[in-house]
Design an enzyme around this catalytic site. Structure first.
Site, PDB file in Angstrom:
ATOM      1  N   ASN A 102      45.119  27.870 -29.852  1.00 36.49           N
ATOM      2  CA  ASN A 102      45.294  28.844 -30.945  1.00 36.49           C
ATOM      3  C   ASN A 102      46.177  28.344 -32.077  1.00 36.49           C
ATOM      4  O   ASN A 102      45.890  28.578 -33.248  1.00 36.49           O
ATOM      5  CB  ASN A 102      45.789  30.170 -30.381  1.00 36.49           C
ATOM      6  CG  ASN A 102      47.106  30.022 -29.629  1.00 36.49           C
ATOM      7  OD1 ASN A 102      47.365  29.010 -28.992  1.00 36.49           O
ATOM      8  ND2 ASN A 102      47.938  31.033 -29.726  1.00 36.49           N
TER       9      ASN A 102
ATOM     10  N   GLU B 261      53.831  29.572 -20.257  1.00 38.51           N
ATOM     11  CA  GLU B 261      53.776  30.539 -21.367  1.00 38.51           C
ATOM     12  C   GLU B 261      52.359  31.076 -21.390  1.00 38.51           C
ATOM     13  O   GLU B 261      51.428  30.348 -21.748  1.00 38.51           O
ATOM     14  CB  GLU B 261      54.079  29.832 -22.689  1.00 38.51           C
ATOM     15  CG  GLU B 261      55.493  29.316 -22.798  1.00 38.51           C
ATOM     16  CD  GLU B 261      56.493  30.441 -22.684  1.00 38.51           C
ATOM     17  OE1 GLU B 261      57.580  30.188 -22.151  1.00 38.51           O
ATOM     18  OE2 GLU B 261      56.195  31.559 -23.119  1.00 38.51           O
TER      19      GLU B 261
ATOM     20  N   CYS C 222      49.450  34.668 -29.136  1.00 40.97           N
ATOM     21  CA  CYS C 222      49.895  35.401 -27.933  1.00 40.97           C
ATOM     22  C   CYS C 222      50.944  36.436 -28.283  1.00 40.97           C
ATOM     23  O   CYS C 222      51.217  37.336 -27.500  1.00 40.97           O
ATOM     24  CB  CYS C 222      50.450  34.429 -26.902  1.00 40.97           C
ATOM     25  SG  CYS C 222      51.793  33.451 -27.549  1.00 40.97           S
TER      26      CYS C 222
ATOM     27  N   GLU D 218      61.145  28.608 -23.190  1.00 43.29           N
ATOM     28  CA  GLU D 218      61.167  27.420 -24.053  1.00 43.29           C
ATOM     29  C   GLU D 218      62.188  27.685 -25.147  1.00 43.29           C
ATOM     30  O   GLU D 218      62.810  28.736 -25.176  1.00 43.29           O
ATOM     31  CB  GLU D 218      59.774  27.198 -24.660  1.00 43.29           C
ATOM     32  CG  GLU D 218      58.700  26.899 -23.610  1.00 43.29           C
ATOM     33  CD  GLU D 218      57.352  26.601 -24.251  1.00 43.29           C
ATOM     34  OE1 GLU D 218      56.759  27.503 -24.856  1.00 43.29           O
ATOM     35  OE2 GLU D 218      56.904  25.438 -24.137  1.00 43.29           O
TER      36      GLU D 218
HETATM   37  O1  TXE Z   1      43.383  28.888 -22.382  1.00 40.13           O
HETATM   38  P1  TXE Z   1      43.264  27.985 -21.126  1.00 40.13           P
HETATM   39  P2  TXE Z   1      42.321  28.984 -23.472  1.00 40.13           P
HETATM   40  C1  TXE Z   1      44.868  33.274 -23.519  1.00 40.13           C
HETATM   41  C2  TXE Z   1      43.830  34.045 -24.269  1.00 40.13           C
HETATM   42  C3  TXE Z   1      42.640  33.123 -24.213  1.00 40.13           C
HETATM   43  C4  TXE Z   1      42.776  32.656 -22.777  1.00 40.13           C
HETATM   44  C5  TXE Z   1      42.010  31.372 -22.583  1.00 40.13           C
HETATM   45  O2  TXE Z   1      43.514  35.208 -23.556  1.00 40.13           O
HETATM   46  O3  TXE Z   1      41.411  33.796 -24.342  1.00 40.13           O
HETATM   47  O4  TXE Z   1      44.175  32.418 -22.615  1.00 40.13           O
HETATM   48  O5  TXE Z   1      42.357  30.508 -23.690  1.00 40.13           O
HETATM   49  C6  TXE Z   1      43.991  23.519 -20.108  1.00 40.13           C
HETATM   50  N1  TXE Z   1      44.603  22.631 -15.076  1.00 40.13           N
HETATM   51  N2  TXE Z   1      45.678  32.435 -24.391  1.00 40.13           N
HETATM   52  O6  TXE Z   1      40.916  28.663 -23.019  1.00 40.13           O
HETATM   53  O7  TXE Z   1      41.921  27.930 -20.548  1.00 40.13           O
HETATM   54  C7  TXE Z   1      43.003  23.627 -21.237  1.00 40.13           C
HETATM   55  O8  TXE Z   1      42.216  22.447 -21.343  1.00 40.13           O
HETATM   56  C8  TXE Z   1      45.268  22.138 -16.131  1.00 40.13           C
HETATM   57  C9  TXE Z   1      47.048  32.806 -24.613  1.00 40.13           C
HETATM   58  O9  TXE Z   1      42.910  28.118 -24.551  1.00 40.13           O
HETATM   59  O10 TXE Z   1      44.361  28.476 -20.303  1.00 40.13           O
HETATM   60  C10 TXE Z   1      43.926  23.800 -22.419  1.00 40.13           C
HETATM   61  O11 TXE Z   1      44.445  22.553 -22.827  1.00 40.13           O
HETATM   62  N3  TXE Z   1      44.988  22.469 -17.421  1.00 40.13           N
HETATM   63  C11 TXE Z   1      47.855  31.583 -24.924  1.00 40.13           C
HETATM   64  C12 TXE Z   1      45.050  24.661 -21.850  1.00 40.13           C
HETATM   65  O12 TXE Z   1      44.991  24.484 -20.442  1.00 40.13           O
HETATM   66  C13 TXE Z   1      43.983  23.341 -17.631  1.00 40.13           C
HETATM   67  C14 TXE Z   1      47.224  30.779 -26.032  1.00 40.13           C
HETATM   68  C15 TXE Z   1      44.868  26.144 -22.151  1.00 40.13           C
HETATM   69  O13 TXE Z   1      43.575  26.495 -21.699  1.00 40.13           O
HETATM   70  C16 TXE Z   1      43.235  23.908 -16.579  1.00 40.13           C
HETATM   71  C17 TXE Z   1      45.859  30.472 -25.705  1.00 40.13           C
HETATM   72  C18 TXE Z   1      43.578  23.520 -15.242  1.00 40.13           C
HETATM   73  N4  TXE Z   1      42.932  24.001 -14.183  1.00 40.13           N
HETATM   74  C19 TXE Z   1      45.115  31.289 -24.884  1.00 40.13           C
HETATM   75  N5  TXE Z   1      42.296  24.750 -17.116  1.00 40.13           N
HETATM   76  C20 TXE Z   1      49.289  31.893 -25.371  1.00 40.13           C
HETATM   77  N6  TXE Z   1      50.067  32.587 -24.546  1.00 40.13           N
HETATM   78  O14 TXE Z   1      49.691  31.464 -26.436  1.00 40.13           O
HETATM   79  C21 TXE Z   1      42.467  24.704 -18.449  1.00 40.13           C
HETATM   80  N7  TXE Z   1      43.473  23.856 -18.780  1.00 40.13           N
END
Ligand code: TXE
Length: 483
Positions: free
Chosen positions: A148, A246, A280, A459
C-alpha cells in the site's frame, strides 16, 4: 523491462530463471517483470548478509550515519523518478507518491541519526556491582513489506535494522516491487557495503515463506494482512524468532458535537479515502454524535463530490487506481455485501470506468454506507478500499463501545474540543495510536503499532532500534575496599 534481485551488492535474476508479471493498476497492463525467487535465492541473500555482518556491526556509528544519510539524500534527489515509479506500480496519484517518497527519505535520515544516539543503560548495585546493558545487533534479519505504501513502509523497516548494525534480507510485495529495486540502485551509489542489504523479489507464499523459515534469520519485521501475520507467527514462534507484526485495522473515527465541524469534515475526507483507502490507518468506521449526525453527513457527502477519481498522472486526481484487479473485485464484493447486510449506499458504490489509457484500470468511487449493524461483516472486516460506514451515537460511553467493537485495535481518531473528554476517550480506546482533532500526524520518535488483531510489537524511534538488537546485561562485582 525486468527488474532483478539485489544480493551481495550485485543485481541478478532468480536462480530458477522464473519471472512474474508486474501490472500498472491505472491501465490494467503488464509493464515489467520481477524475479519469482525461491529458497535458493534466500540462501544466497542470507549468506551475503552473514559475510557482511561483522564488518557492518563494527562500523563506527558516525560512518553508519554518513552512509544512511547519503541514502536519504539520494532518495530526495530522485523524488520525481521514484514518485512516478511508485504511482505506476501501485496506482496512487503521483502527487501523493511524491509525499510518500519524501517520508521514505525521512525514515533513512531519522534512523541515520538514531545510529549515533542509541545506547544502553547502567545500574550501580549498592556499590557492590556495576551493571551495564549492551544493545547488540542480532545478525541477519528480515523485513517483509506490503503493497500500500511500498517504499515508505519498506524503508521504515530497513533503516532501523541497518542503523542498529544488522544485515538485512528484505522482500517487498510482489504487487509493488519497483521502488525497492530503485532503492537498491541508490544504496550502491551511496556506498552501502555489499551484503549489508539484500533485496529479493517474489511471491509471499514462496520466497516470503522461505525467508520466515530460514534458520539463520532470527528476527522478522512484517507489515501486511492479519491472516498472513498469523501464518508467519505460526512458522516463526516454534523456533523462537523475534517478531514485529504490523497488521490490519478497522479504525473508528469518533465525531463529537462539540468538534470543529469544518476541520473534522475536511480531515475525515482524507482519513476515509486517501490512497484509495489503502492505508491501515484509515478511519473506515465513522461514528457521529446524533445531534450533529445529519449536518455532518450532509457536509461529508457534499465534500466527497469534489473527491475525484482519475488518472494517477493527473494532479486533479484525488484518488487513483486500486492496486490490483483482485483487490478491486474484493472491495466491490464488500460493497455488494453491504447492501445485503441492510446498508444504504449514500454516495459512490460503483467501479469507475475511465476513458483513454485508463479504460481498463482498477478504479472505484469513494463510497459512504449508512445503516449497517455494528456486527455486520462490513463493519467488522478490513475492506482496505475507498469505503466507509457512518452511523450516529447517543453518548460517550456508546461511542467508546462502538469504537472497541472489532477484533482490531490499530488506530482511532477523536474529534472534540472538550479537553477532559479527549483524554478520557483516548484512555478508553483499544488502539495503539489515537489522534485527537487530527489524522496521520506522525512523529517518528513515537511508538507505532496496534493491539488485538492489529499486531504485536511497536515500530518507530528507539522501539525499532530495540527490536533489532538483543539487550545483554553485564554485571561486574566491585572488590571490597581492602584490595
Ligand atoms: O498483504 P499480505 P497484502 C491488509 C489488507 C489487505 C490484506 C492483504 O486487508 O487487503 O492485508 O494485503 C508477503 N510468508 N493490509 O496482500 O498478503 C507478501 O508477499 C512471508 C494491511 O499486501 O499480508 C507481501 O510482501 N511473507 C497492511 C507482504 O507479505 C508473506 C498493509 C504482505 O502481504 C507470506 C497491506 C508468507 N506466508 C495490507 N504471504 C497494513 N497494516 O498496513 C505473503 N507474504
Amino acid at each position: 523491462m525486468q527488474i532483478e534481485n539485489y544480493i551481495s551488492g550485485h543485481f541478478q535474476s532468480a536462480i530458477n530463471g522464473q519471472w512474474l508479471d508486474m501490472y500498472e493498476p491505472a491501465t490494467g497492463e503488464v509493464y515489467a517483470q520481477c524475479p519469482a525467487s525461491d529458497m535458493r535465492d534466500v540462501d544466497l541473500a542470507v549468506y551475503a548478509g552473514r559475510m557482511a555482518f561483522r564488518a557492518w556491526a563494527d562500523t563506527p556509528a558516525e560512518e553508519k550515519f554518513k552512509i544512511l544519510n547519503r541514502i536519504a539524500e539520494k532518495i530526495d534527489e530522485s523524488n520525481q523518478v521514484l514518485a512516478e515509479a511508485e504511482s505506476k506500480d501501485q496506482g496512487k496519484p503521483i502527487w501523493l507518491a511524491k509525499n510518500e517518497i519524501l517520508r521514505a527519505a525521512q525514515n533513512f535520515r531519522f534512523f541515520a541519526t538514531a545510529a549515533m544516539q542509541f545506547s544502553g543503560e547502567s545500574h550501580i548495585s549498592e556499590n557492590r556491582a556495576v551493571n551495564y546493558t549492551v544493545q547488540q545487533p542480532i545478525g541477519v534479519v528480515a523485513c517483509i513489506s506490503p503493497w500500500n505504501l511500498p517504499l515508505y513502509l519498506f524503508t521504515w523497516k530497513i533503516a532501523p535494522a541497518l542503523a542498529s548494525g544488522n544485515c538485512v534480507v528484505a522482500k517487498p510485495s510482489e504487487l509493488t516491487p519497483m521502488t525497492a529495486y530503485l532503492l537498491a540502485k541508490i544504496c550502491v551509489e551511496a556506498g552501502l557495503p555489499p551484503g549489508v542489504l539484500n533485496i529479493i523479489h517474489g511471491y509471499g507464499h514462496e520466497v516470503g515463506q522461505a525467508i520466515v523459515e530460514h534458520k539463520e534469520i532470527k528476527a522478522i519485521s512484517f507489515t501486511g494482512g492479519t491472516s498472513t501475520g498469523a501464518k508467519i507467527a505460526a512458522t516463526a514462534a516454534p523456533v523462537f524468532k523475534k517478531l514485529s507484526l504490523e497488521l490490519g485495522g478497522k479504525n473508528p473515527n469518533l465525531i463529537f458535537a462539540d468538534c470543529d465541524l469544518e476541520i473534522a469534515v475536511k480531515t475525515t475526507l482524507n482519513s476515509s479515502f486517501m490512497n484509495q483507502g489503502e492505508i491501515c490507518l484509515c478511519g473506515s468506521r465513522v461514528y457521529v454524535e446524533s445531534s450533529i449526525y445529519d449536518l455532518f453527513k450532509e457536509k461529508l457527502i457534499a465534500a466527497v463530490a469534489e473527491y475525484s477519481v482519475g488518472d494517477p498522472n493527473l494532479t486533479a486526481s484525488k484518488l487513483g487506481a486500486l492496486v490490483s484487479k483482485e483487490h478491486m473485485d474484493k472491495v466491490l464484493t464488500y460493497i455488494r455485501l453491504a447492501k445485503e447486510e441492510g446498508g444504504t449506499i449514500l454516495v459512490g458504490g460503483e467501479q469507475v470506468k475511465l476513458e483513454g489509457r485508463c479504460a481498463k484500470g482498477y478504479f472505484v468511487m469513494p463510497t459512504i454506507i449508512e445503516g449497517l449493524s455494528v456486527n455486520s461483516r462490513c463493519n467488522q472486516e478490513e475492506i482496505f478500499g475507498p469505503v466507509i460506514s457512518i452511523a450516529p451515537f447517543e453518548t460517550e460511553a456508546q461511542a467508546i463501545e462502538l469504537a472497541n467493537s472489532t477484533r482490531y485495535g490499530l488506530a482511532a481518531t477523536v474529534w472534540t474540543e472538550h479537553l477532559s473528554r479527549a483524554h478520557r476517550v483516548a484512555a478508553a480506546l483499544e488502539a495503539g495510536i489515537v489522534w485527537i482533532n487530527c489524522w496521520l500526524m506522525r512523529d517518528l520518535r513515537t511508538p507505532f503499532g496496534g493491539v488485538k488483531d492489529s499486531g504485536v510489537g511497536r515500530e518507530g524511534g528507539f522501539e525499532a532500534m530495540k527490536f533489532f538488537t538483543e539487550a545483554k546485561n553485564v554485571c561486574i562485582k566491585l572488590n571490597s575496599a581492602t584490595k
